[in-house]
Enzyme design. Structure first.
Site, mmCIF file in Angstrom:
data_model
loop_
_atom_site.group_PDB
_atom_site.id
_atom_site.type_symbol
_atom_site.label_atom_id
_atom_site.label_comp_id
_atom_site.label_asym_id
_atom_site.label_seq_id
_atom_site.Cartn_x
_atom_site.Cartn_y
_atom_site.Cartn_z
ATOM 1 N N LYS A 13 0.713 -1.194 0.060
ATOM 2 C CA LYS A 13 0.083 0.061 -0.072
ATOM 3 C C LYS A 13 0.836 1.290 0.112
ATOM 4 O O LYS A 13 0.627 2.110 -0.850
ATOM 5 C CB LYS A 13 -0.819 0.232 1.167
ATOM 6 N N ARG A 88 -9.458 1.479 8.851
ATOM 7 C CA ARG A 88 -9.052 0.061 9.171
ATOM 8 C C ARG A 88 -10.177 -0.841 9.992
ATOM 9 O O ARG A 88 -9.879 -1.825 10.381
ATOM 10 C CB ARG A 88 -7.757 0.038 9.996
ATOM 11 N N ARG A 127 11.865 -6.117 5.278
ATOM 12 C CA ARG A 127 11.819 -4.766 4.879
ATOM 13 C C ARG A 127 12.599 -3.940 5.698
ATOM 14 O O ARG A 127 12.715 -3.895 6.764
ATOM 15 C CB ARG A 127 10.112 -4.717 5.149
ATOM 16 N N ARG A 160 11.127 -1.512 10.891
ATOM 17 C CA ARG A 160 10.398 -1.484 11.930
ATOM 18 C C ARG A 160 10.066 -2.422 12.879
ATOM 19 O O ARG A 160 10.516 -3.439 12.796
ATOM 20 C CB ARG A 160 8.956 -1.170 11.046
ATOM 21 N N ARG A 171 -0.311 -8.457 13.388
ATOM 22 C CA ARG A 171 -0.905 -7.644 12.508
ATOM 23 C C ARG A 171 -1.755 -8.342 11.093
ATOM 24 O O ARG A 171 -2.876 -7.853 10.919
ATOM 25 C CB ARG A 171 0.181 -6.975 11.782
HETATM 26 P P1 AMP Z 1 0.884 0.604 8.710
HETATM 27 O O1 AMP Z 1 2.186 1.679 8.686
HETATM 28 O O2 AMP Z 1 -0.159 1.163 7.945
HETATM 29 O O3 AMP Z 1 1.481 -0.410 8.808
HETATM 30 O O4 AMP Z 1 0.825 1.097 10.371
HETATM 31 C C1 AMP Z 1 1.258 0.561 11.611
HETATM 32 C C2 AMP Z 1 0.640 0.653 12.711
HETATM 33 O O5 AMP Z 1 0.040 1.639 13.204
HETATM 34 C C3 AMP Z 1 -0.398 -0.323 12.764
HETATM 35 O O6 AMP Z 1 0.069 -1.759 12.886
HETATM 36 C C4 AMP Z 1 -1.336 0.184 13.979
HETATM 37 O O7 AMP Z 1 -0.904 -0.068 15.143
HETATM 38 C C5 AMP Z 1 -1.263 1.687 13.639
HETATM 39 N N1 AMP Z 1 -2.234 2.211 12.649
HETATM 40 C C6 AMP Z 1 -2.091 2.582 11.328
HETATM 41 N N2 AMP Z 1 -3.108 3.229 10.721
HETATM 42 C C7 AMP Z 1 -4.189 2.681 11.765
HETATM 43 C C8 AMP Z 1 -5.617 2.794 11.732
HETATM 44 N N3 AMP Z 1 -6.266 3.344 10.582
HETATM 45 N N4 AMP Z 1 -6.498 2.393 12.853
HETATM 46 C C9 AMP Z 1 -5.562 1.995 14.130
HETATM 47 N N5 AMP Z 1 -4.250 1.666 14.153
HETATM 48 C C10 AMP Z 1 -3.701 2.124 12.852
#
Ligand code: AMP
Length: 213
Positions: A13, A88, A127, A160, A171
């Site tokens: 994404k 989400r 990654r 990360r 996740r």
């Molecule tokens: P990402 O970079 O999109 O993989 O997001 C990393 C982490 O941020 C996720 O595993 C969640 O802990 C938090 N996070 C990001 N976007 C959301 C969202 N829309 N709702 C809740 N938690 C989020």
């Protein structure tokens, strides 16, 4: 143009949203990047979000919704945006719809990028991300020219904390339980398109651009 990219962690994404935003002249809004930025700045939101993120859990809806509502109201977002990582949950999707309605706007297209679980684990395990411009690399599939250094901006690459195996499986599970219901939610609204995320970055990019054309 208001686009949502749905898909499990590791579906691509971030990479695809960045490239789409450049091709379409709209803004890339990543909820994960916004949260990581809050952490770097040491804000209250960043500090509260940290433990959820480290464990691979979702940050509570009320915190995320406020952060995104604020972001989409900024002047640069008025040209349109591609949302990466938000919504989400169904509650987030409803809040987004309401916020857009208040601005007299709507979501134009929701694209679901699908990738098998096996492939996700491989991708997330290798990654590396640029600390400066957030560009992702993979140590096998898309390695930087110089180890540890971003090809685009020369920034440091890091892994990360939530790309460790335990957080990765959490996740993926959280996606299946809390985010996958959105696929049906948007399908019923009639603006969902599915794209196979297992091809090359370029092939997926082409499919995405035709999906939103
Ligand atoms: P990402 O970079 O999109 O993989 O997001 C990393 C982490 O941020 C996720 O595993 C969640 O802990 C938090 N996070 C990001 N976007 C959301 C969202 N829309 N709702 C809740 N938690 C989020």
């Amino acid at each position: 143009m208001h686009i949502i990219l749905l898909g499990p962690p590791g579906a691509g994404k971030g990479t695809q949203a960045k490239s789409m935003s450049e091709s379409l002249g709209i803004v890339h809004i990543s909820s994960g990047d916004l949260l990581r930025d809050h952490q770097v700045r040491g804000t209250e939101l960043g500090n509260t979000a940290r433990s959820y993120m480290q464990q691979g859990l979702l940050v509570p809806d009320e915190l995320i919704i406020g952060m995104i509502e604020e972001r989409i109201r900024l002047p640069d977002a008025q040209v349109g945006y591609v949302l990466d990582g938000f919504p989400r949950t169904v509650e987030q999707a409803q809040a987004l719809e309401k916020a857009l309605e208040d601005q007299g706007e709507a979501i134009d297209r929701v694209v679901n990028i699908s990738v098998s679980e096996e492939e996700l684990v491989l991708r997330l395990g290798g990654r590396w991300i640029c600390r400066q411009c957030q560009r992702p690399y993979h140590e096998v599939n898309s390695a930087p020219r110089k180890q540890g250094v971003c090809d685009d901006c020369g920034g440091d690459l890091y892994q990360r904390e939530d790309d460790v195996p335990e957080a990765v499986s959490r996740r993926i599970k959280v996606f299946a339980e809390q985010t996958a219901p959105l696929i049906r939610y948007y399908r019923e609204k009639g603006n969902l398109v599915g794209v196979d995320g297992e091809g090359s970055i370029e092939a997926v990019r082409e499919s995405l651009l035709s999906a939103v054309a």
